[in-house]
Design a protein around this motif. Structure first.
Motif, PDB file in Angstrom:
ATOM      1  N   LYS A 108      29.137  34.932  45.093  1.00  0.00           N
ATOM      2  CA  LYS A 108      30.400  34.678  44.252  1.00  0.00           C
ATOM      3  C   LYS A 108      31.597  35.476  44.132  1.00  0.00           C
ATOM      4  O   LYS A 108      32.559  35.065  44.285  1.00  0.00           O
ATOM      5  N   ALA A 109      31.253  36.616  44.229  1.00  0.00           N
ATOM      6  CA  ALA A 109      32.496  37.803  44.112  1.00  0.00           C
ATOM      7  C   ALA A 109      33.046  37.588  45.656  1.00  0.00           C
ATOM      8  O   ALA A 109      34.147  37.800  45.528  1.00  0.00           O
ATOM      9  N   LEU A 110      32.243  37.520  46.569  1.00  0.00           N
ATOM     10  CA  LEU A 110      33.157  37.311  48.171  1.00  0.00           C
ATOM     11  C   LEU A 110      33.997  36.113  48.169  1.00  0.00           C
ATOM     12  O   LEU A 110      35.257  36.316  48.332  1.00  0.00           O
ATOM     13  N   ALA A 111      33.538  34.938  47.564  1.00  0.00           N
ATOM     14  CA  ALA A 111      34.486  33.939  47.412  1.00  0.00           C
ATOM     15  C   ALA A 111      35.696  34.175  46.553  1.00  0.00           C
ATOM     16  O   ALA A 111      36.865  33.840  46.910  1.00  0.00           O
ATOM     17  N   GLU A 112      35.516  34.899  45.546  1.00  0.00           N
ATOM     18  CA  GLU A 112      36.851  35.413  44.622  1.00  0.00           C
ATOM     19  C   GLU A 112      37.534  36.279  45.322  1.00  0.00           C
ATOM     20  O   GLU A 112      38.905  36.040  45.149  1.00  0.00           O
ATOM     21  N   ILE A 113      37.272  37.383  45.953  1.00  0.00           N
ATOM     22  CA  ILE A 113      38.252  38.311  46.679  1.00  0.00           C
ATOM     23  C   ILE A 113      38.891  37.380  47.963  1.00  0.00           C
ATOM     24  O   ILE A 113      39.877  37.774  47.991  1.00  0.00           O
ATOM     25  N   LYS A 114      38.199  36.352  48.252  1.00  0.00           N
ATOM     26  CA  LYS A 114      38.994  35.715  49.299  1.00  0.00           C
ATOM     27  C   LYS A 114      40.234  34.644  48.815  1.00  0.00           C
ATOM     28  O   LYS A 114      41.047  34.472  49.494  1.00  0.00           O
ATOM     29  N   THR A 115      39.735  34.210  47.492  1.00  0.00           N
ATOM     30  CA  THR A 115      40.884  33.687  46.892  1.00  0.00           C
ATOM     31  C   THR A 115      41.957  34.303  46.322  1.00  0.00           C
ATOM     32  O   THR A 115      42.990  33.646  46.314  1.00  0.00           O
TER      33      THR A 115
END
Length: 268
Positions: free
Chosen positions: A244-251
């Protein structure tokens, strides 16, 4: 009337007390959440992904990504500098909780550890000295040619499978040792992660000796689907939290900022 006011005040007090208890509980959960300490293993000898600077401080793409994920996932992360060969055994032995050290998600590794989603992808490539007569690299042209790889890497496993015994293979303990072996002529060609050696070829005087040669290698059997963060299979909640955190920093652009700090092209 008086009794009504009294009941109203009692009810109000109960409501306030209830709200206070809820807020207190939420704060306790949040405090516990934010106070969760996770130990992160990094090799510290694989620039520009992870390395120790002149002051002995960890730097690199892996380190910046790990810090960003810890901030976003509200984890308190402590870094552990770890020898590459002991990465997975010591993870399973609970010396630390995560490996954020450019570990490719090979089928073999997936048998013992769990991985997050891919946080970057890079092919493997052959590198030779610029005066090398090797114009094409395959199992035939490598016969009798000394090939260098780094110990316990996907590149070593790939070379063992495809080039032994016709090709003599020299195994180096670390990537810097591998690069030195190529530069000083100890080996004729090396097989390495393309992004890992890019910095050495581009930004160091020693790296000016050498260049990429041949086609990129993308074999999911050995190299998986890019690099992932490794953890123990039982830690599924942590894996989901990091995804979830990885998706957030990519967004939100954080990933791209870190990417641009180290590479002039996207490595997603």
């Amino acid at each position: 009337m008086f009794l009504g006011r009294k009941i109203s005040r009692v009810a109000q007090a109960l409501v306030i007390a209830g709200v206070s208890l809820i807020l207190s509980a939420q704060q306790s959960v949040r405090a516990a959440d934010e106070g969760m300490t996770v130990k992160v293993a990094v090799e510290g000898g694989f620039p520009p992904f992870n390395y120790l600077d002149a002051q002995g401080k960890l730097q690199g793409f892996d380190v910046d990504i790990a810090n960003a994920l810890c901030d976003t996932a509200r984890l308190s992360c402590e870094f552990v500098v770890q020898k590459w060969q002991d990465m997975i055994p010591d993870l399973l032995g609970k010396r630390y909780d995560l490996i954020v050290s450019s570990m490719s998600m090979s089928a073999e590794r997936r048998q013992t550890v769990a991985f997050t989603d891919t946080y970057y992808n890079s092919p493997s490539v052959f590198v030779v000295r610029k005066d090398s007569k090797l114009t094409q690299i395959d199992s035939e042209t490598l016969k009798g040619v000394t090939l260098g790889v780094t110990s316990t890497t996907a590149q070593e496993a790939f070379a063992d499978r495809h080039y032994r015994p016709a090709t003599p293979i020299t195994v180096f303990p670390t990537s810097p040792d591998l690069y030195t072996g190529l530069a000083d002529g100890s080996v004729d060609v090396i097989l390495e992660d393309k992004l890992a050696i890019y910095d050495w070829l581009t930004n160091t005087k020693a790296g000016q000796c050498c260049e990429f040669r041949g086609d990129d290698i993308l074999d999911p059997t050995f190299f998986g689907e890019g690099a992932g963060i490794a953890m123990r299979p039982a830690d599924d909640d942590l894996r989901l939290r990091l995804n979830k955190a990885l998706a957030e920093i990519k967004t939100d652009g954080t990933y791209d900022m870190i990417n641009a700090k180290y590479f002039p092209f996207s490595i997603r």
